[in-house]
Design an enzyme around this catalytic site. Structure first.
Site: not given
Length: 166
Positions: A46-47
């Site tokens: 997840n960024r």
């Protein structure tokens, strides 16, 4: 291949905020990885933390405490729209039987003037369950989830910059 089953799940960790919080970022509901790690955006792909760190021009936090401090230092609150629901794994599209979190109560304890939603499902849920009570239109941003691979890091940055503009 074994089919995943839908289960009723309750959010097990609270919001991150303090009285100085001015921006609220809302997700839909924690992924399996986030539920296991007991904190927001815990999936390594997840960024979210990478995007936020880049925009704030700080080193990416690693520990939960570092992540909390990054948020609070920058007057950002973090929570999810949903308190409990029926969900299959981490699939937002499987979400049913939603019980929303008490967003209006959090707003009363803060200086939040801007609400941002992380992805389409969070936007849909916020509009359905919270907008009438909060009367604050949320800014919809593209999801930082690894499932949203069509959005490159650079494209995410360009959109997420809106958090800090009026």
């Amino acid at each position: 291949m074994e089919k995943k089953k839908t289960e009723h799940v309750t959010h097990t960790f609270g919001p991150v905020y303090n009285k100085d919080s001015e921006i609220l970022i809302l997700g839909s509901f924690p992924s399996v990885k986030s539920r296991e790690g007991e904190f927001y955006y815990h999936h390594p792909q997840n960024r979210f933390w990478k995007v936020l760190s880049y925009l704030l021009d700080v080193e990416q936090p690693v520990s939960i405490e570092e992540k909390k401090q990054l948020l609070l230092k920058n007057h950002i609150a973090l929570w999810d729209v949903i308190e409990s629901c029926d969900i299959c794994g981490s699939s937002d599209s499987s979400i049913k039987n939603v019980v929303p979190n008490d967003i209006p109560s959090l707003l009363k304890q803060t200086n939040i003037k801007k609400i941002v939603v992380n992805g389409g499902k969070a936007d849909e849920l916020y509009k359905r369950y919270c907008l009438k009570q909060t009367e604050i239109k949320a800014i919809r941003l593209p999801s930082t989830s690894p499932a949203n691979a069509i959005w490159s890091f650079e494209r995410l940055i360009n959109e997420w910059e809106r958090i800090f503009s009026d």
